[in-house]
Design a protein around this motif. Sequence first.
Motif, mmCIF file in Angstrom:
data_model
loop_
_atom_site.group_PDB
_atom_site.id
_atom_site.type_symbol
_atom_site.label_atom_id
_atom_site.label_comp_id
_atom_site.label_asym_id
_atom_site.label_seq_id
_atom_site.Cartn_x
_atom_site.Cartn_y
_atom_site.Cartn_z
ATOM 1 N N SER A 1 8.163 -11.426 4.462
ATOM 2 C CA SER A 1 8.328 -12.866 4.591
ATOM 3 C C SER A 1 9.430 -13.132 5.607
ATOM 4 C CB SER A 1 8.703 -13.489 3.249
ATOM 5 O OG SER A 1 9.954 -13.009 2.820
ATOM 6 N N TRP B 1 1.260 -16.533 -2.413
ATOM 7 C CA TRP B 1 0.956 -15.285 -3.120
ATOM 8 C C TRP B 1 1.449 -15.324 -4.557
ATOM 9 C CZ3 TRP B 1 3.436 -11.386 -5.738
ATOM 10 C CH2 TRP B 1 2.678 -10.233 -5.998
ATOM 11 N N ARG C 1 0.973 -13.608 2.329
ATOM 12 C CA ARG C 1 2.109 -14.008 1.511
ATOM 13 C C ARG C 1 2.087 -15.503 1.159
ATOM 14 N NH1 ARG C 1 3.066 -10.150 -0.973
ATOM 15 N NH2 ARG C 1 5.016 -11.066 -1.639
ATOM 16 N N HIS D 1 3.242 -6.830 -6.058
ATOM 17 C CA HIS D 1 3.806 -7.071 -4.726
ATOM 18 C C HIS D 1 3.653 -5.843 -3.833
ATOM 19 C CE1 HIS D 1 6.823 -8.262 -1.714
ATOM 20 N NE2 HIS D 1 7.481 -7.152 -1.973
ATOM 21 N N ARG E 1 2.945 -8.843 9.292
ATOM 22 C CA ARG E 1 1.865 -8.823 8.301
ATOM 23 C C ARG E 1 1.622 -7.411 7.790
ATOM 24 N NH1 ARG E 1 -0.363 -12.548 12.071
ATOM 25 N NH2 ARG E 1 -1.607 -10.880 13.012
ATOM 26 N N ASP F 1 -1.828 -14.080 7.084
ATOM 27 C CA ASP F 1 -0.654 -13.910 6.240
ATOM 28 C C ASP F 1 -1.059 -14.006 4.770
ATOM 29 O OD1 ASP F 1 1.794 -13.805 5.065
ATOM 30 O OD2 ASP F 1 2.604 -15.630 5.982
ATOM 31 N N THR G 1 7.532 -14.161 -2.509
ATOM 32 C CA THR G 1 6.993 -15.279 -1.750
ATOM 33 C C THR G 1 6.568 -14.805 -0.373
ATOM 34 O OG1 THR G 1 9.215 -15.845 -0.986
ATOM 35 C CG2 THR G 1 8.414 -16.976 -2.952
ATOM 36 N N SER H 1 3.931 -6.967 5.022
ATOM 37 C CA SER H 1 4.003 -8.093 4.088
ATOM 38 C C SER H 1 5.409 -8.664 4.040
ATOM 39 C CB SER H 1 3.568 -7.672 2.669
ATOM 40 O OG SER H 1 2.260 -7.199 2.668
ATOM 41 N N GLN I 1 0.098 -5.096 -3.029
ATOM 42 C CA GLN I 1 -0.346 -5.979 -1.947
ATOM 43 C C GLN I 1 0.045 -5.416 -0.590
ATOM 44 O OE1 GLN I 1 -2.122 -9.184 -2.252
ATOM 45 N NE2 GLN I 1 -2.468 -8.437 -0.172
ATOM 46 N N LYS I 2 1.208 -4.799 -0.501
ATOM 47 C CA LYS I 2 1.643 -4.209 0.769
ATOM 48 C C LYS I 2 0.662 -3.146 1.254
ATOM 49 C CE LYS I 2 6.677 -4.888 0.458
ATOM 50 N NZ LYS I 2 6.895 -5.470 1.794
#
Length: 503
Positions: A480, A145, A142, A269, A475, A140, A503, A478, A272-273
Motif C-alpha cells: 500500500s 481488501w 488492496r 494478507h 502490485r 490493485d 488496507t 501488494s 494475497q501477496k
Amino acid sequence: MSDIVVWHRADLRSVDNPALAAAAEDGTPAPVFVFDPQFYGSDGLACDARLRFVHESLRDLRRQYRDRGGDLALLHGDPREVIASLLDRGYEIYCNRGVTGRYGRRRDDALLDREGVTAFEDDGIVRPDERHRDGTVAIDTREDWREQCEAYFRSEPHPRPESLSDNPIESATTIGRIEGRYDVTPSKSNVPEGGTTAGRERLSAFADRLQEYPAVISSPADAEQRSSRLSAHLAIGALSPREVYRRVRDAPSSGGREMFVSRLFWNRHYTQKLADWPGWTERAVNPAMHGLFREEHDPDLVAAWKRGETGFPMVDAAMRALVETGYLNFRTRAMVASFFVYVLREWWKRGADFMYYHLIDADPAINYTQWQSQANLTGVHPVRVYDPAKQLREYDPDGTFVRRYVPELRPVPDAYLADPAKMDRATQADVGVEIGVDYPYPVVDYQRRAETARDRYAALADRADEALSDPTIQRRGSFSNRRHGREESNAERDGQASLEEFT
C-alpha cells in the motif's frame, strides 16, 4: 444425478468446503485424494512429520465420510495424470483453488483450466484475471481488501452433506501402504495431531485461554506450549480460516481475542501477496535486491546454521527446535532468517527452503513472503538485524528454551548464557563446558557483520526506492502507498497487526 469427483488438496475437511458443498448440490460427491510422489522420499518436498500430519488428517477425513455413508478414495501418482484419467472416464472434477508456488502452481496450471474441471475460490483471496507476463496482477487488489476479507470471515460456512452415497471410485492404495513404501517414520517430537477433530479440540481449548495469548506469543518456550498451534491445521485445510475466526469471535472479548483475529487477517494478507505475484518463492520482489549474497555462499556457515552450531545460543536453540519439532514461533523464525541473511551473508532462498521443508505448518505464502520481508528484499521493510543475545535476554531470560534444545549449555550460568564465549577459563572448568570443544565459538563477528549489512543495504536504498516507483512492483508486493516508507509497522515489531494494517 451424476457423480462429481471432489479432489481434495490443501482442504482436508468436510465442513466449509466449497467444492464438496457444490458437488452435493449439483450431483453426487465422489471424494478423492491423490498421494503425490513429489512430496515423498529423500528428495521430497515435505519432512516426514508433516507427511504423517497429513496422513492423520486423511484418516480423520475418511472417518467423516464413512460416518455419512460415503468414503474417501485414495489414489497414488502424478496428480496431472491421475486427474486427467478421471476426466477421460467422464467424471467432472470439483476442487478448491489454492494459493501455492512452484511445483503446486505448475500442477494447477496443467489441470484447473481444463474442460470438466471447476475450481472454487471462496477463501477471502482476490484473483483478478488481468496479469503481466511475469504473473503480477495488473490491478490493485488492496482496494477494499479488508472489507471483502472481513465479509469472507463473517459469511456462513459451507454446510457438510448430511448423507453420502457409495463412492464409485475405488481406492488404489492405503495410507499404510504409502507409509511403508516411503518409510514415513517421523523423527520429530511434540507435533500436534492432525485432522479436523484434533484441530477443533485444540481450537476449543485455545479459545478458553485467549486472554493469555498476548503474553505467550513472543517467548519461544511459551509459544511452543501455550499458543494456539493451529497453523498446521490451517496450512493443510483441516480447519478453514473462517471456521477458526467464527469460533474465536464467540469467545469473550479480550485483547487476546482481537490480537488472534488480527493474526487470521495476517494469514489472508500474506496469502494475497502470493496470489498477486507467484514469484515470491523464487526471487526478490524488489529488482534491486535480486541475487543479493548469492555468490558469497559459505557452505560451512550454512551447515553450522542448519545444525544449530553457530556459537550463538538463541540461534542454535531455534534451529535445533525447528529440526526436532517442526515448529518455531513468529519472532524466532524472524530472528533466524535475519541472522542467515544479514549476519551470515547468505542468499535468502537457501534458508527459506530449508525452513519450509522442516515446518509442520509450511505455507509457501507465509514462509517465503516473511523471509523476504525479514531480509528486506522488498525495499520497504527496515533493515532489522536481530541481536541473538538480546533476544535471549528479553524472551528467554531464564534460559528455558536454550537449555532445552542446547543441552550442552545447561550448566552455564544465566549471566553467560547469551554469550558463553565470554566465560573465563576458570568458569568454564567450574561448570564443565569448554568453549571450542563442548560448544563452538561464534562462527562470525556479529557486530561487524551487522554493520556491514546495514551499509550494504544503505547502498542499495536509492535503487530499491526507484524500483518501488513502478506500479507493477507495488502490485507485485501488494504494497500500500502508506507503507513505502521504512517505518516499522506493528506487524514487523510484534508479529501482529491491527486490522488497520490490512488496507
